[in-house]
Each structure stands twice: as C-alpha cells, then as structure tokens.
Design a protein around this motif. Sequence first.
Motif, PDB file in Angstrom:
ATOM      1  N   PRO A 217      21.266 -30.496 -32.316  1.00  9.32           N
ATOM      2  CA  PRO A 217      21.479 -29.071 -32.591  1.00  9.32           C
ATOM      3  C   PRO A 217      20.180 -28.284 -32.449  1.00  9.32           C
ATOM      4  O   PRO A 217      19.118 -28.733 -32.882  1.00  9.32           O
ATOM      5  N   LEU A 218      20.285 -27.115 -31.845  1.00  9.60           N
ATOM      6  CA  LEU A 218      19.100 -26.283 -31.650  1.00  9.60           C
ATOM      7  C   LEU A 218      18.419 -25.980 -32.971  1.00  9.60           C
ATOM      8  O   LEU A 218      17.187 -25.945 -33.058  1.00  9.60           O
ATOM      9  N   SER A 219      19.201 -25.736 -34.012  1.00  8.78           N
ATOM     10  CA  SER A 219      18.629 -25.398 -35.319  1.00  8.78           C
ATOM     11  C   SER A 219      17.755 -26.524 -35.856  1.00  8.78           C
ATOM     12  O   SER A 219      16.718 -26.274 -36.492  1.00  8.78           O
ATOM     13  N   SER A 220      18.141 -27.766 -35.574  1.00  6.00           N
ATOM     14  CA  SER A 220      17.350 -28.905 -36.035  1.00  6.00           C
ATOM     15  C   SER A 220      16.020 -28.980 -35.291  1.00  6.00           C
ATOM     16  O   SER A 220      14.968 -29.229 -35.889  1.00  6.00           O
ATOM     17  N   THR A 221      16.074 -28.755 -33.968  1.00  3.22           N
ATOM     18  CA  THR A 221      14.844 -28.765 -33.175  1.00  3.22           C
ATOM     19  C   THR A 221      13.910 -27.652 -33.624  1.00  3.22           C
ATOM     20  O   THR A 221      12.702 -27.846 -33.763  1.00  3.22           O
ATOM     21  N   LEU A 222      14.485 -26.480 -33.857  1.00  9.55           N
ATOM     22  CA  LEU A 222      13.677 -25.344 -34.317  1.00  9.55           C
ATOM     23  C   LEU A 222      13.040 -25.627 -35.667  1.00  9.55           C
ATOM     24  O   LEU A 222      11.859 -25.321 -35.891  1.00  9.55           O
ATOM     25  N   SER A 223      13.784 -26.232 -36.573  1.00  4.77           N
ATOM     26  CA  SER A 223      13.248 -26.547 -37.909  1.00  4.77           C
ATOM     27  C   SER A 223      12.092 -27.536 -37.816  1.00  4.77           C
ATOM     28  O   SER A 223      11.066 -27.379 -38.485  1.00  4.77           O
ATOM     29  N   ARG A 224      12.239 -28.563 -36.965  1.00  7.27           N
ATOM     30  CA  ARG A 224      11.165 -29.547 -36.790  1.00  7.27           C
ATOM     31  C   ARG A 224       9.916 -28.881 -36.212  1.00  7.27           C
ATOM     32  O   ARG A 224       8.792 -29.140 -36.655  1.00  7.27           O
ATOM     33  N   ALA A 225      10.129 -28.025 -35.215  1.00  5.24           N
ATOM     34  CA  ALA A 225       8.999 -27.354 -34.578  1.00  5.24           C
ATOM     35  C   ALA A 225       8.281 -26.437 -35.561  1.00  5.24           C
ATOM     36  O   ALA A 225       7.042 -26.405 -35.613  1.00  5.24           O
ATOM     37  N   GLN A 226       9.046 -25.692 -36.353  1.00  2.25           N
ATOM     38  CA  GLN A 226       8.434 -24.767 -37.303  1.00  2.25           C
ATOM     39  C   GLN A 226       7.665 -25.517 -38.390  1.00  2.25           C
ATOM     40  O   GLN A 226       6.561 -25.113 -38.781  1.00  2.25           O
TER      41      GLN A 226
END
Length: 253
Positions: free
Chosen positions: A115-124
């Motif tokens: 999920p994009l939201s998971s990738t974004l959370s990891r990156a942030q």
Amino acid sequence: MSLRVNGIVIDARRVADEIDLHRDAADPEVAAQRALVSRELLRQRARDLRLLADTDEAGVSDDAVVDALFSRDVQVRRPTEAECRAYFHEHAGQFRVGDKVQASHILFALSAAVPLSSTLSRAQAALDAVLAEPASFESVARTMSDCPSGRAGGSLGMLARGSGAPEFELVLFCGDRLGVLPRLVNTRYGFHIVRIERRVKGRMPPFERVAERIAAQLYEQARARALRHYVALLAGAAEISGANESAAPTRVQ
C-alpha cells in the motif's frame, strides 16, 4: 455506491483504471475520482453547448473538449514581456546552463504489492530519523534504500540537468540549499530522502533565448488555474454522489 455526476454513472472499472495513473498521488483513489469527475463535468458542459456531436463524442480527446470550451467560455491572457522578464530573474536557477549538483538519496520505491500509505509512512519515519541525526544518512541508505546507490551510502555522484527524472531535478536544481532536504521528494519512482552536498553553478543564457519558453510556461500555468476554476464552478452546480468528499473539484484562487 457508484460514482455519479448529474446522474451519469462512472463505473468501478474506470475508477480502477484511473487509479493506476495516479499512483504517485498522496491518495490515488481521491485523485482518480477527482480526475474522472472533472472530465465528466467538462464533457457534459460541452454536450449541453452542442460542442460535441453524439456520433463522434467517443473519439474526441479530453484536450479537444477543453479547447472547445475555452474558446467559448474562458479567456486566458497571454503573459506580457515584463511578466516574462520578472519570472526569468526570479527563477534564474531554472534557466542556468551547466548547473551541476552532487547529491545522495534514499529511495522508497512504489510497489503494487505494498500500500502506498505504508511506503509513505516508512519514508517519512526514515526522514525524521535522518533529520534528527544527519550522520546516519549513509547507514540508513545502505539498509533501507531500494536504489542500487544504497550500497554506496546513497551517493548519486555529480549530476547535470537532464540526467534524471524531471520532477527530481526540479528539486535538485531549485534554490541554494545544502544538506538533507526537510521534505520527501515524490517522483514516479517513489519517495526520496535527498541530501545535497555541493552545487556548481553554470551560466545564465540571455533572456531572449528563453523568452518564448517562459511565455509558454506562464500561459500553461494560467490556463491550468483557469481550468481548475472553471471545473469548480461546474461542480458547484452539479449533483455528484459516490465520491470521497475531498475528491470534489474545488475553486482554486
């Protein structure tokens, strides 16, 4: 609930196909719904004005619909030479020739399986950690980056304009900032943590050499603003259901 615009149904298949075109958006589904609603509003308006014939409507591109509506309903002013010159001086970094940047990055690649939201959370979370301890950049790159450069601590070496994705270069060559950028850089490849180590400035071309390009760019920006405003006016008078509340086009000042 089906997505409807003035009673016209936009089926789930079209929404799913559209989502694939907006994978780099913060919320791909909302972006897809907004795009589909906007296009349907424009086509309905063109149909009401008899700018589209029923027999050839399917073959008319979205750009052609917008052109037809703008020629009737909207006037977009061409930028003056003074406005173009002001833009040239205020955004000199866009036009210098021979600029180079030594940079490193940590890539969190987009994946259909995650999920994009998971990738974004990891990156942030990784960005927050690097900003708190800048010396950890290389170790984070080695352990977390999805780019082969991670093995070298994220180093991309010395980069010249035209060597990378345009949206990535727009950030690299904008301004004079050095060090870890305080925000993630979003590109077609995913989310990047970027560190700029060195800048080598090139030379400025004469205004006359880029005047036409600047005029076209400013005109397209004005046209895009006018289109968003026009769609928002149509949306305000329309019945839209089944869309995420934030997907409805809103007026842009």
